[in-house]
Design a protein around this motif. Structure first.
Motif, PDB file in Angstrom:
ATOM      1  N   ALA A 304      38.690 -18.113  45.055  1.00 23.33           N
ATOM      2  CA  ALA A 304      39.561 -18.902  45.928  1.00 23.33           C
ATOM      3  C   ALA A 304      40.811 -18.112  46.303  1.00 23.33           C
ATOM      4  CB  ALA A 304      39.937 -20.215  45.250  1.00 23.33           C
ATOM      5  N   ILE A 305      41.418 -17.446  45.324  1.00 23.58           N
ATOM      6  CA  ILE A 305      42.639 -16.689  45.616  1.00 23.58           C
ATOM      7  C   ILE A 305      42.348 -15.554  46.591  1.00 23.58           C
ATOM      8  CG2 ILE A 305      44.524 -15.314  44.611  1.00 23.58           C
ATOM      9  CD1 ILE A 305      44.053 -16.723  41.981  1.00 23.58           C
ATOM     10  N   PHE A 306      41.172 -14.956  46.457  1.00 22.85           N
ATOM     11  CA  PHE A 306      40.826 -13.809  47.303  1.00 22.85           C
ATOM     12  C   PHE A 306      40.199 -14.248  48.634  1.00 22.85           C
ATOM     13  CE2 PHE A 306      38.152  -9.893  48.110  1.00 22.85           C
ATOM     14  CZ  PHE A 306      39.224  -9.056  48.371  1.00 22.85           C
ATOM     15  N   GLY A 307      40.071 -15.542  48.843  1.00 20.42           N
ATOM     16  CA  GLY A 307      39.612 -16.022  50.150  1.00 20.42           C
ATOM     17  C   GLY A 307      38.102 -16.000  50.352  1.00 20.42           C
ATOM     18  N   ILE A 308      37.341 -15.834  49.274  1.00 20.72           N
ATOM     19  CA  ILE A 308      35.882 -15.836  49.437  1.00 20.72           C
ATOM     20  C   ILE A 308      35.399 -17.277  49.588  1.00 20.72           C
ATOM     21  CG2 ILE A 308      33.684 -15.236  48.382  1.00 20.72           C
ATOM     22  CD1 ILE A 308      35.323 -13.121  46.754  1.00 20.72           C
ATOM     23  N   ASP A 309      35.871 -18.143  48.703  1.00 23.13           N
ATOM     24  CA  ASP A 309      35.555 -19.571  48.819  1.00 23.13           C
ATOM     25  C   ASP A 309      36.793 -20.276  49.357  1.00 23.13           C
ATOM     26  OD1 ASP A 309      33.078 -19.166  47.723  1.00 23.13           O
ATOM     27  OD2 ASP A 309      33.736 -19.586  45.673  1.00 23.13           O
ATOM     28  N   SER A 327      40.027 -15.659  54.235  1.00 23.96           N
ATOM     29  CA  SER A 327      38.958 -14.674  54.101  1.00 23.96           C
ATOM     30  C   SER A 327      39.495 -13.531  53.266  1.00 23.96           C
ATOM     31  CB  SER A 327      38.549 -14.166  55.482  1.00 23.96           C
ATOM     32  OG  SER A 327      39.628 -13.457  56.051  1.00 23.96           O
ATOM     33  N   PRO A 328      38.600 -12.729  52.691  1.00 24.20           N
ATOM     34  CA  PRO A 328      39.077 -11.560  51.941  1.00 24.20           C
ATOM     35  C   PRO A 328      39.989 -10.681  52.810  1.00 24.20           C
ATOM     36  CG  PRO A 328      36.753 -11.890  51.519  1.00 24.20           C
ATOM     37  CD  PRO A 328      37.142 -12.893  52.572  1.00 24.20           C
ATOM     38  N   ARG A 329      39.691 -10.657  54.123  1.00 26.07           N
ATOM     39  CA  ARG A 329      40.493  -9.836  55.028  1.00 26.07           C
ATOM     40  C   ARG A 329      41.958 -10.273  55.009  1.00 26.07           C
ATOM     41  NH1 ARG A 329      40.007  -8.058  60.501  1.00 26.07           N
ATOM     42  NH2 ARG A 329      40.020 -10.158  61.323  1.00 26.07           N
ATOM     43  N   ARG A 330      42.155 -11.612  55.066  1.00 27.01           N
ATOM     44  CA  ARG A 330      43.527 -12.138  55.046  1.00 27.01           C
ATOM     45  C   ARG A 330      44.183 -11.818  53.706  1.00 27.01           C
ATOM     46  NH1 ARG A 330      45.036 -16.101  58.684  1.00 27.01           N
ATOM     47  NH2 ARG A 330      43.705 -15.956  60.514  1.00 27.01           N
ATOM     48  N   ALA A 331      43.431 -12.017  52.632  1.00 24.30           N
ATOM     49  CA  ALA A 331      43.981 -11.759  51.302  1.00 24.30           C
ATOM     50  C   ALA A 331      44.430 -10.308  51.198  1.00 24.30           C
ATOM     51  CB  ALA A 331      42.934 -12.075  50.243  1.00 24.30           C
ATOM     52  N   ILE A 332      43.586  -9.396  51.686  1.00 19.38           N
ATOM     53  CA  ILE A 332      43.910  -7.977  51.597  1.00 19.38           C
ATOM     54  C   ILE A 332      45.159  -7.674  52.409  1.00 19.38           C
ATOM     55  CG2 ILE A 332      43.101  -5.670  52.263  1.00 19.38           C
ATOM     56  CD1 ILE A 332      40.241  -6.742  51.553  1.00 19.38           C
ATOM     57  N   ARG A 333      45.251  -8.286  53.592  1.00 19.29           N
ATOM     58  CA  ARG A 333      46.432  -8.073  54.425  1.00 19.29           C
ATOM     59  C   ARG A 333      47.699  -8.522  53.712  1.00 19.29           C
ATOM     60  NH1 ARG A 333      45.029 -10.296  60.195  1.00 19.29           N
ATOM     61  NH2 ARG A 333      43.214  -8.960  60.384  1.00 19.29           N
ATOM     62  N   ASN A 334      47.551  -9.557  52.855  1.00 19.94           N
ATOM     63  CA  ASN A 334      48.709 -10.040  52.111  1.00 19.94           C
ATOM     64  C   ASN A 334      48.929  -9.268  50.813  1.00 19.94           C
ATOM     65  OD1 ASN A 334      49.867 -12.298  53.613  1.00 19.94           O
ATOM     66  ND2 ASN A 334      47.825 -13.182  53.417  1.00 19.94           N
ATOM     67  N   GLY A 335      48.120  -8.270  50.572  1.00 24.01           N
ATOM     68  CA  GLY A 335      48.309  -7.463  49.366  1.00 24.01           C
ATOM     69  C   GLY A 335      47.651  -8.045  48.130  1.00 24.01           C
ATOM     70  N   ILE A 336      46.721  -9.001  48.341  1.00 26.91           N
ATOM     71  CA  ILE A 336      45.985  -9.562  47.201  1.00 26.91           C
ATOM     72  C   ILE A 336      44.622  -8.874  47.141  1.00 26.91           C
ATOM     73  CG2 ILE A 336      44.993 -11.651  46.191  1.00 26.91           C
ATOM     74  CD1 ILE A 336      47.042 -13.247  47.844  1.00 26.91           C
ATOM     75  N   PHE A 337      44.345  -8.191  46.053  1.00 28.64           N
ATOM     76  CA  PHE A 337      43.097  -7.434  45.945  1.00 28.64           C
ATOM     77  C   PHE A 337      42.253  -7.964  44.794  1.00 28.64           C
ATOM     78  CE2 PHE A 337      45.723  -3.531  47.464  1.00 28.64           C
ATOM     79  CZ  PHE A 337      45.785  -4.077  48.741  1.00 28.64           C
ATOM     80  N   LEU A 338      40.956  -7.778  44.910  1.00 30.81           N
ATOM     81  CA  LEU A 338      40.052  -8.211  43.842  1.00 30.81           C
ATOM     82  C   LEU A 338      39.189  -7.047  43.369  1.00 30.81           C
ATOM     83  CD1 LEU A 338      38.497 -10.579  42.257  1.00 30.81           C
ATOM     84  CD2 LEU A 338      36.927 -10.532  44.177  1.00 30.81           C
ATOM     85  N   VAL A 339      39.173  -6.847  42.066  1.00 31.13           N
ATOM     86  CA  VAL A 339      38.215  -5.915  41.476  1.00 31.13           C
ATOM     87  C   VAL A 339      37.108  -6.794  40.914  1.00 31.13           C
ATOM     88  CG1 VAL A 339      37.868  -4.165  39.702  1.00 31.13           C
ATOM     89  CG2 VAL A 339      40.049  -4.291  40.914  1.00 31.13           C
TER      90      VAL A 339
END
Lengths: 503, 335
Positions: A304-309, A327-339
């Motif tokens: 949820a935090i990473f925008g997948i769900d 979306s993960p794209r938005r999360a990444i743009r905001n500097g939120i990354f998922l490993v």
């Protein structure tokens, strides 16, 4: 519990050892199950329970040791032999065909034939008494699609009985059941036991194990670390058996104090856990461990935090500002990354070179007038490779050839080459050897010290306690407690993880 | 490293390159065989023939390479080519003997409308695939039928001959010794290669085909990429269709039917993975030559024209077997 025939165990394992390249998954396991006996099997995630079950199911062959069924010795089992010996499984994830009815599912692969054609009538006649025996409230014609998880479980058990199973292995059977459903399952287990069927009951839920098991065996790090007789089964000794290790000096304390701000999760409701509202904050400069048993909702939160769900309710704030992570794209743009947990499935493109995996998320920075600058990419890639000491022949080799630890470092390199604000690590060291493990911990700590907020999901108790600055524990989709450093203990984490209050 | 280790490195590399080596070796063997078997095969005149013969397929194959690299398929390429060619003819003044109710427009307008048509058909494919979620195999199968329907409605069983002057030049005239259609094909292949190899978009195409989930989790807008490749494929097909009509000298229903199989064969025989993420325009070029040499060469050795069909099928089968093996034989993992 007097009907247990300890004298001639139905199934006996002697000295079972299973070595995978680099890991000893099982080390000299001795285990026995008598007729009509319910054996509880407990252990943390990764203790070796699944490997042991795979050996019994004939999926894996033991490296050494003997499997004795009805006093007959075997070195290993095949899937068919396991079935013939009367071993059946009721898995956590049920293996049913939604598009077929109950009778067809029970008889799958052994359909009764009349002149070479499947006889639905005989199929129904065969299945109906089994369902009666289990007290099922549905008939053999019911479509599986419409059944609840508890009902599906009964179908699985009926399937086991239909092949005259003598040992049914239940792997976390109640993880998705309600309280009433659990009670009904326990009653079914008691009935089966009375009919002489043996059961190996794997569960994290100590109360259930206590309720149904004659005897309990605990696995830890691939070894049998203890037995408890029925009267000894209690929370305290069970937890003591499951833990009981020294924390190694793998972990580095923080050098800086966490700063206010960071990632705030406010009243978030995730997919799959509709009635749990989550409130949690990860500050800049801290590593927040997220512990809990498998299926407690940790990965749902990360997704949820990473925008997948989608987030069903609530909001996520970054440094006080709400961020829309659709979306993960938005999360990444905001500097939120998922490993991600499964790096091969969702973190890497295995058939692509190292460099292209590292620059995948930051290609924008390497584009000069639409064209990607290979030189700029290679510069970043080799810098990251050296910084993370990724053991690879160069930047152009395919990622598929690297070891697990080095693959994980490639995923990290992808994010480190950008500007992370929040990094979510989902099981960061799963399948990674000890050497690479400590390097990954050091990296995580360096990241935190540089002001990144880190959320680490981990099922490895040692890791959670060693690496985290605070630990949030989840249970059935909700946060059951947050531990500060002085409260850190495996005992406390486990208590919260099974939904109990702290002492 | 020991010698044994070194030689296994080489073997590993060779195995990894199987998908690139096998088509190239096939091409060399075919050229060698036909040169030996026929005096008329290895001549500059015949090289020009081969180049011209593979041009229409080549332009379609450029777009199809993008689609297959994404692990999708486009079965509507030939149909869109046919429809686009017919649309261009429909808006061009035809000879009075042609009784199509056509609407004569200036050449540039006819070309623009034709391009807009193929773009629109590609956009419908993209919509079905990425928004509705219809698998590309089924979506483009429907589009194949829709394209055929458009062709049927516009020409109603008739044949049109006239095309806009620019298309006639590019499709059937030459620049010195080199046919324009060969030049256009080369430019399309070059543009496709540059797009795939040197741009961000191209990288995303490979990543989407290589591991869709990882690409998405790395911030790639997978839907946009898939939409783009479907549109690129349709526009390439459209251009091929217009030039093809000029090259054949007529526009009619079903005249591109064989190009569907030819273009898919060219991409796959060249070694681009049907599973996505591996291959590229370089492979497609080799694939085009393998098919072109095979078709042309079989004519030179006077082989039974019915046997020719069987031989083409067998070559495609062999290429598919190699394709699947190449996928399996990725460099073995270090423990």
């Amino acid at each position: 519990m007097t009907n247990t025939q300890e004298a001639s165990p139905l199934l006996e394992l002697a000295g079972i050892t299973k070595v995978f390249p680099g890991v000893t998954a099982l080390d000299n396991i001795d285990l026995s199950v008598g007729r009509g006996e319910v054996l509880g099997l407990i252990g943390e995630n990764g203790a070796g329970k699944s490997t042991l079950m795979k050996i019994l199911g004939g999926v894996e062959k033991p490296t050494s040791g003997v499997i004795r069924i009805d006093g007959q010795d075997r070195e290993s089992l095949t899937v068919t032999e396991s079935m013939r010996a009367g071993i059946a499984f009721v898995h956590q994830e049920l293996n049913l065909f939604d598009n077929l009815d109950v009778a067809a599912n029970v008889c799958i692969g052994r359909e009764p034939l009349t002149f070479g054609l499947v006889s639905r009538k005989r199929q129904r006649e065969r299945v109906a008494p089994l369902l009666d025996r289990l007290g099922a409230d549905f008939g053999p014609d019911t479509a599986v699609e419409g059944l609840s998880i508890a009902q599906r479980q009964l179908v699985e058990i009926a399937k086991a009985l239909s092949i005259d199973a003598r040992i049914i292995i239940m792997d976390e059977p109640t993880s998705s059941l309600t309280l009433q459903e659990t009670e009904r399952l326990l009653k079914v287990i008691a009935d089966l036991r009375a009919q002489g069927v043996s059961i190996i009951y794997i569960s994290h839920r100590l109360a259930e194990v206590k309720a149904c098991a004659h005897r309990l065996v605990c696995l830890r790090d691939g070894r049998v670390v203890g037995h408890l007789a029925h009267h000894e089964i209690d929370h305290a000794p069970m937890i003591r058996l499951m833990i009981g290790r020294d924390l190694k000096a793998l972990y580095i304390p923080p050098r800086t104090e966490p700063i206010e701000g960071g990632c705030e999760i406010r009243g978030v409701v995730t997919k799959g856990f509709a009635d749990a509202r989550l409130n949690l904050s990860v500050r800049h400069g801290e590593i927040l461990g997220l512990a809990g048993l498998v299926g407690a909702g940790r990965t749902s939160l990360a997704r949820a935090i990473f925008g997948i769900d989608p987030i069903i309710a609530g909001e996520i704030r970054l440094d006080g500002m709400p961020v829309a992570v659709r979306s993960p794209r938005r999360a990444i743009r905001n500097g939120i990354f998922l490993v991600p947990e499964d790096r091969k499935r969702s973190g890497l493109i295995l058939d692509m070179p190292l460099v292209e995996n590292i620059t995948l998320a930051s290609l924008m920075a390497h584009a000069r007038m639409m064209l990607v600058s290979r030189a700029s990419e290679l510069a970043v890639s080799s810098a990251q490779r050296k910084r993370l000491s990724i053991k690879a022949a160069g930047d152009k080799g395919k990622v598929v050839t690297l070891s697990g630890g080095n693959q994980q470092k490639v995923v990290l390199a992808k994010w480190l080459s950008m500007r992370p604000k929040v990094v979510i690590f989902d099981e960061p060291t799963r399948g990674v050897d000890v050497g690479a493990k400590s390097e990954i911990y050091t990296l995580m700590r360096d990241l935190a010290d540089s002001g990144v907020a880190i959320l680490m999901i981990s099922s490895d108790m040692e890791e959670v306690i060693g690496v985290s600055d605070r630990i949030a524990v989840m249970h059935e989709g909700a946060i059951s407690g947050i531990l500060q450093r002085p409260q850190f203990s495996e005992y406390n984490v486990l208590r919260l993880a099974i939904g109990q209050e702290l002492d | 490293m020991t010698t044994a280790g070194h030689s296994s490195d080489v073997r590993g590399w060779l195995r990894g390159q199987l998908r690139n080596i096998a088509p190239f070796a096939t091409l060399i063997i075919l050229v060698g065989f036909f040169s030996a078997a026929s005096d008329s095969f290895a001549t500059t005149g015949n090289l020009q023939n081969i180049l011209t013969q593979i041009s229409v397929t080549g332009i379609i194959a450029v777009g199809l390479t993008f689609v297959i690299l994404c692990a999708e398929i486009d079965l509507s390429v030939a149909s869109i080519a046919n429809a686009t060619g017919i649309v261009a003819a429909y808006f061009t003044l035809q000879d009075p003997s042609v009784t199509i109710a056509n609407i004569p427009l200036p050449g540039w307008a006819a070309i623009l409308i034709a391009l807009a048509s193929c773009f629109a058909l590609g956009a419908v494919n993209a919509f079905g695939l990425t928004i509705v979620g219809i698998p590309s195999f089924i979506m483009t199968l429907a589009m194949l039928q829709i394209g055929a329907g458009i062709c049927a409605l516009l020409v109603r069983g008739q044949i049109a001959y006239a095309m806009p002057p620019l298309i006639v030049t590019l499709g059937s005239k030459s620049l010195g010794p080199i046919p324009w259609i060969v030049i256009v094909t080369a430019l399309f292949l070059l543009a496709g290669h540059i797009l795939l190899t040197y741009t961000r978009f191209g990288r995303y195409v490979y990543m989407t085909g290589g591991n869709r989930e990882a690409a998405e989790y790395s911030g790639v807008n997978v839907r946009a990429i898939l939409s783009a490749v479907m549109v690129i494929s349709a526009v390439c097909s459209g251009v091929a269709g217009m030039l093809g009509v000029a090259y054949f000298g007529s526009a009619q229903q079903n005249e591109f039917d064989t190009y569907l199989l030819d273009s898919i064969s060219a991409v796959v025989v060249g070694g681009t993975s049907l599973f996505g993420g591996q291959g590229g325009i370089g492979n497609t070029v080799i694939g085009l030559f393998v098919l072109g040499v095979l078709n042309n060469g079989l004519d030179h050795i006077n082989i039974d024209s019915f046997l020719k069909i069987l031989i083409r099928g067998l070559i495609l089968l062999i290429a598919l077997v190699i394709n699947v093996y190449a996928q399996r034989m990725r460099a073995p993992r270090e423990s």
